[in-house]
Enzyme design. Structure first.
Site, PDB file in Angstrom:
ATOM      1  CE  LYS A  45      -4.527   1.123   0.422  1.00 42.02           C
ATOM      2  NZ  LYS A  45      -5.566   0.255  -0.189  1.00 42.02           N
ATOM      3  CB  VAL A  84     -19.931  -1.479  -3.940  1.00 45.96           C
ATOM      4  CG1 VAL A  84     -20.287  -2.960  -3.784  1.00 45.96           C
ATOM      5  CG2 VAL A  84     -18.566  -1.362  -4.488  1.00 45.96           C
ATOM      6  CB  ALA A  99     -18.462  -0.978   4.284  1.00 39.81           C
TER       7      ALA A  99
END
Ligand SMILES: NC(=O)c1ccc[n+]([C@@H]2O[C@H](COP(=O)([O-])OP(=O)(O)OC[C@H]3O[C@@H](n4cnc5c(N)ncnc54)[C@H](O)[C@@H]3O)[C@@H](O)[C@H]2O)c1
Length: 363
Positions: free
Chosen positions: A96, A200, A275
């Site tokens: 990341k 989504v 989520a």
């Protein structure tokens, strides 16, 4: 310990760096600090693991309060990516990156170019993608400076919006949880509460209504909710869903909606949504278990987008990638079986599945 080198440079604390890289008792392989004063770029690229493959993870562009919180986020999120990729059965490691600053004022082609060149120096050990504060357009720019990028627009040779396949993964996760809970994966007639009708949530509602589920949905953005109610006439709009009578609660907005307090009001038997970081803290998982609520860990249910990114790196089409996303059904079944057999939480079971895949690649 304070060390003084022969040429009198004083090192503050010899344990500062490597102690931090042992974040959460899980040492990171590499952390790169990248700086380009001309464009204002200050980035941290954290590579947690490349055991299963290149460390893939998005670039978060955010005005972090300070460098420590930026580093902590990079370390935390990259470790999470290792587990997400491993649980999804991908030949990818976890990484990341964070860019420190406000993207609305700091983002420029020069900054993204400098960032892309830093990603390139890692030689493919880290592969970047979009995240909070970065878009597919940004990935298109970055791709001019490095090959190690995914999540680009279709026009630039990428796979485009990941929301439809993320929703498909959530849908199959729900089916697997339903099979384990009620003996059938059929969702027809089940009452599902979708919180968040954004990218989504919208596609999840489509899949659920096609499957005959009774869907109730909410969104704080009236436009997003109106779009869903117009496109899906059977959808019941609501001001909130978590406390309403439900079989399945699907958090698809922001994280941290499951707290000790909200779980007390939950009537759903299954919690499964897109989520990230749904639990306020790890103790909430215990409360869900005590109430016999099956929680599909978020990083397992929402891996469809990551599977799409992995496919993009292999130049696979959506048709090639779809069956891989559907296999999340099998992964969820395996996790729920381990949880039941070993008497552990679904989160622990998911980590065990990921750890086993990482260990078998190591040996
Ligand atoms: N897009 C992906 O491929 C993907 C992949 C993995 C995880 N996720 C996660 O899934 C979630 C949804 O992602 P998305 O791409 O649909 O985002 P989005 O921004 O398109 O949609 C989120 C929606 O939630 C609504 N919302 C915000 N707070 C709310 C609240 N308190 N109650 C009800 N609605 C609320 C917003 O108005 C918005 O319409 C995010 O947590 C995201 O991190 C997304």
């Amino acid at each position: 310990m304070t060390l003084t080198s022969p040429d009198t440079v004083e090192y503050v604390d010899s344990a500062f760096v490597f102690d931090r890289l042992d974040f959460d008792d899980s040492p990171h392989e590499q952390v790169a600090f990248c700086q380009d004063p001309e464009s204002g770029l200050k980035a941290i690229i954290a590579i947690h693991s490349t055991v299963l493959g290149p460390a893939l993870g998005g670039t978060r562009f955010y005005p972090f309060a300070d460098e420590r919180s930026a580093l902590t986020d990079a370390l935390r999120l990259s470790k999470g990516m290792t587990y997400k990729a491993a649980a999804a059965g991908l030949q990818l490691g976890g990484g990341k990156a964070v860019i420190i600053g406000d993207p609305s004022t700091l983002k420029s082609e020069a900054l993204l170019a400098a960032y892309g060149r830093f990603v390139e120096t890692l030689g493919g050990r880290y592969v970047t993608a979009g995240d909070v504060g970065t878009t597919s357009d940004d990935m298109d720019v970055i791709s001019k400076y490095t090959d190690h990028v995914t999540g680009r627009n279709v026009a630039a040779g990428g796979s485009g919006d990941s929301a439809p396949l993320t929703a498909l993964g959530v849908f199959h996760s729900m089916r697997a949880a339903a099979a384990s809970t009620w003996g059938s994966a059929n969702l027809a007639g089940r009452r599902v509460g979708v919180e968040g009708t954004g990218k989504v949530g919208y596609h999840l509602i489509r899949l659920l209504t096609e499957a005959g589920a009774a869907v109730v949905a909410c969104d704080i953005n009236a436009d997003a909710l109106n779009r869903a109610t117009q496109d899906f006439p059977d959808l019941t709009p609501a001001t909130g869903v978590i406390a309403s009578p439900l079989d399945i609660y699907a958090p698809c907005a922001l994280g941290a909606t499951l707290s000790q307090r909200s779980v007390r009001d939950l009537s759903a038997t299954i919690v499964c949504g897109a989520a990230n970081n749904q639990l306020v803290d790890p103790t909430v998982e215990q409360s869900l278990s005590e109430q016999r609520i099956t929680w599909v860990p978020d990083f397992v249910a929402n891996a469809g987008g990551l599977i799409q990114m992995a496919g993009e790196l292999e130049h696979k089409s959506a048709a090639d990638v779809t069956p891989r996303v559907e296999k999340i059904f099998d992964t969820v079944q395996e996790i729920l079986e381990i949880a039941a057999l070993d008497g552990v939480s679904t989160g622990t079971a998911a980590n065990r599945v990921a750890d086993a895949r990482i260990d078998s690649a190591r040996h």
